[in-house]
Design a protein around this motif. Structure first.
Motif, PDB file in Angstrom:
ATOM      1  N   PRO A 302      57.288  23.923  16.952  1.00 46.12           N
ATOM      2  CA  PRO A 302      55.928  23.674  17.438  1.00 46.12           C
ATOM      3  C   PRO A 302      55.277  22.518  16.684  1.00 46.12           C
ATOM      4  O   PRO A 302      55.352  22.456  15.452  1.00 46.12           O
ATOM      5  CB  PRO A 302      55.196  24.984  17.146  1.00 46.12           C
ATOM      6  N   ILE A 303      54.657  21.614  17.436  1.00 46.07           N
ATOM      7  CA  ILE A 303      53.993  20.506  16.744  1.00 46.07           C
ATOM      8  C   ILE A 303      52.481  20.655  16.767  1.00 46.07           C
ATOM      9  O   ILE A 303      51.783  19.937  16.062  1.00 46.07           O
ATOM     10  CB  ILE A 303      54.430  19.138  17.308  1.00 46.07           C
ATOM     11  N   PRO A 317      58.171  19.405  12.055  1.00 43.90           N
ATOM     12  CA  PRO A 317      57.822  19.018  13.433  1.00 43.90           C
ATOM     13  C   PRO A 317      58.557  17.770  13.909  1.00 43.90           C
ATOM     14  O   PRO A 317      58.704  17.551  15.102  1.00 43.90           O
ATOM     15  CB  PRO A 317      56.310  18.780  13.374  1.00 43.90           C
ATOM     16  N   ARG A 318      59.053  16.961  12.961  1.00 48.58           N
ATOM     17  CA  ARG A 318      59.817  15.761  13.347  1.00 48.58           C
ATOM     18  C   ARG A 318      61.186  16.126  13.913  1.00 48.58           C
ATOM     19  O   ARG A 318      61.846  15.307  14.536  1.00 48.58           O
ATOM     20  CB  ARG A 318      59.991  14.831  12.144  1.00 48.58           C
ATOM     21  N   ASP A 319      61.626  17.357  13.667  1.00 48.86           N
ATOM     22  CA  ASP A 319      62.925  17.792  14.206  1.00 48.86           C
ATOM     23  C   ASP A 319      62.812  18.335  15.625  1.00 48.86           C
ATOM     24  O   ASP A 319      63.821  18.702  16.226  1.00 48.86           O
ATOM     25  CB  ASP A 319      63.535  18.892  13.323  1.00 48.86           C
ATOM     26  N   ASP A 320      61.603  18.430  16.128  1.00 46.58           N
ATOM     27  CA  ASP A 320      61.422  19.032  17.454  1.00 46.58           C
ATOM     28  C   ASP A 320      62.101  18.213  18.537  1.00 46.58           C
ATOM     29  O   ASP A 320      61.920  17.001  18.627  1.00 46.58           O
ATOM     30  CB  ASP A 320      59.921  19.141  17.757  1.00 46.58           C
ATOM     31  N   LYS A 340      50.617  17.125  27.147  1.00 47.45           N
ATOM     32  CA  LYS A 340      51.427  17.050  25.928  1.00 47.45           C
ATOM     33  C   LYS A 340      50.534  17.217  24.705  1.00 47.45           C
ATOM     34  O   LYS A 340      49.383  16.790  24.713  1.00 47.45           O
ATOM     35  CB  LYS A 340      52.139  15.705  25.863  1.00 47.45           C
ATOM     36  N   PRO A 341      51.091  17.825  23.643  1.00 47.14           N
ATOM     37  CA  PRO A 341      50.275  18.052  22.451  1.00 47.14           C
ATOM     38  C   PRO A 341      49.759  16.736  21.864  1.00 47.14           C
ATOM     39  O   PRO A 341      50.497  15.745  21.814  1.00 47.14           O
ATOM     40  CB  PRO A 341      51.234  18.718  21.462  1.00 47.14           C
ATOM     41  N   ALA A 342      48.521  16.747  21.410  1.00 51.85           N
ATOM     42  CA  ALA A 342      47.912  15.549  20.829  1.00 51.85           C
ATOM     43  C   ALA A 342      48.670  15.102  19.578  1.00 51.85           C
ATOM     44  O   ALA A 342      48.728  13.916  19.258  1.00 51.85           O
ATOM     45  CB  ALA A 342      46.457  15.840  20.471  1.00 51.85           C
ATOM     46  N   GLU A 343      49.284  16.061  18.885  1.00 48.52           N
ATOM     47  CA  GLU A 343      49.981  15.773  17.626  1.00 48.52           C
ATOM     48  C   GLU A 343      51.264  14.964  17.831  1.00 48.52           C
ATOM     49  O   GLU A 343      51.881  14.504  16.870  1.00 48.52           O
ATOM     50  CB  GLU A 343      50.347  17.077  16.897  1.00 48.52           C
TER      51      GLU A 343
END
Ligand code: GDP
Ligand code: MN
Length: 348
Positions: A302-303, A317-320, A340-343
């Motif tokens: 989850p990001i 989160p970079r592995d998502d 899409k998530p803002a992050e």
């Protein structure tokens, strides 16, 4: 034109009931794991992770299935790690063997050919039994009769975030039939004729198509070809009624009779996906963006900051993989009109 407000975080509209950890009022649901005795230690890692992150609060049962009897050690070690009841079933011969209508010489030649072409598991007969079993039979095992929902778990998987609501209750309350965390593109070499066989089935049984289906998720040309997008089935949360339905079973029987499990190497993931996409209305399929999950070699992490904090997520989160090119979630987000998530920008 869709405005930003139309695309509000769709997951927030779902009911997520916090359940009192007394294990009462549970949904009729179970974890289900197909495993060999020598998968025990890798499986205990999955169990530990899922119990710690989720099941110790809910005490759901766990059904284990194997093509041979489970060892005393397997039963002892798994039972003591699981908060719910555990059951250990042997798979009937017909569910784990080569059916009589298969030409075994042709099947062996296909395995040899796929071996030479270095296709993953291309030379394995037991892997084909596994894919056929997961496609058409696990839900027919008598130990599954007691349940309405299942959650498939494999050895060596990890859960990275606390799941503090009852997922099965969520499935039931929101009338969901199929849930996933990762969607990928299948190797075409393993399923060259699966889509044509599916089209034959549909043309003979046109009524099976759901009105509000997800054909446009799995085909980019209105059904002419399959775009190989599939939900990765090592993680699956589903309603058993769907797999037990006459529609699903006749689809499976049709595929099984065609021999593609043996002459090619059809996986259960594309088969479950095609069935869910064509036979269910799209709202019955749920993407769990809040479940941090790993099955080699891919991670769904989850990001969204809110989810990461609430769930004490331990993944990077970079592995998502969600928005990587291996994944077909870009397509899923577009198809379902999800924002899409803002992050995302921060971690890309
Ligand atoms: P992959 O995830 O596609 O690489 O395949 P796995 O090796 O993880 O197999 C998928 C699932 O089927 C896992 O839960 C395995 O434990 C199980 N499995 C695979 N082959 C066999 C087998 O021959 N016998 C049994 N009992 N389980 C198997
Ligand atoms: Mn696996």
């Amino acid at each position: 034109i869709a405005t930003k407000d139309d695309k509000i975080n769709k997951s927030s509209q779902f009911k997520k009931q916090q359940t009192n950890p007394k294990f009462q009022k549970k949904v009729k649901a179970t974890f289900v794991t197909l495993a060999r005795n020598n998968d025990l230690w890798e499986l205990l890692e999955s169990i530990q992770s899922l119990e710690d992150r989720f099941n110790h609060k809910f005490g759901y049962d766990w059904v284990f299935l194997n093509d041979e009897p489970f060892s005393e050690e397997f039963i002892y070690e798994t039972t003591k790690s699981i908060s719910g009841e555990t059951k250990y079933g042997v798979i009937p011969f017909d569910y784990w063997s080569t059916p009589i209508w298969i030409d075994t010489d042709k099947a062996e030649a296909a395995r040899q050919d796929m071996k030479e072409r270095n296709i993953i598991y291309g030379d394995s007969l037991s892997y084909r039994y596994m894919c056929r079993f997961e496609s058409g039979f696990f839900f027919r095992h008598p130990y599954l009769d007691d349940y309405d929902y299942y959650w498939r778990v494999e050895p060596s998987v990890k859960f990275y975030c606390d799941i503090d609501y009852d997922i099965f209750q969520f499935m039931q309350d929101n009338d969901m039939e199929y849930g996933f965390t990762i969607a990928l593109h299948e190797y075409i070499e393993t399923i060259p004729t699966l889509w044509d066989t599916t089209k034959e089935f549909i043309s003979k049984n046109p009524k099976v198509l759901a009105k509000d289906n997800s054909l446009d998720l799995i085909s980019d040309d209105n059904g002419e070809t399959y775009n190989l997008c599939h939900f990765w089935s090592n993680f699956e949360i589903g309603k058993l009624e769907f797999l037990r339905s006459k529609t699903y079973r006749s689809y499976f029987d049709y595929l099984d009779k065609s021999g593609g499990f043996f002459y090619e190497r059809w996986g259960d993931a594309p088969i479950h996906t095609i069935a869910a996409a064509l036979f269910l209305d799209k709202e019955k399929i749920h993407f769990f963006d809040d479940i941090g999950y790993y099955h080699g070699p891919f991670t769904s992490c989850p990001i969204k900051e809110e989810i990461r904090t609430k769930g004490r997520c331990s993944c990077n989160p970079r592995d998502d993989i969600t928005f990587d090119s291996y994944s077909c979630m870009e397509k899923y987000y577009e198809f379902r009109g999800l924002e899409k998530p803002a992050e995302l920008e921060k971690y890309q």
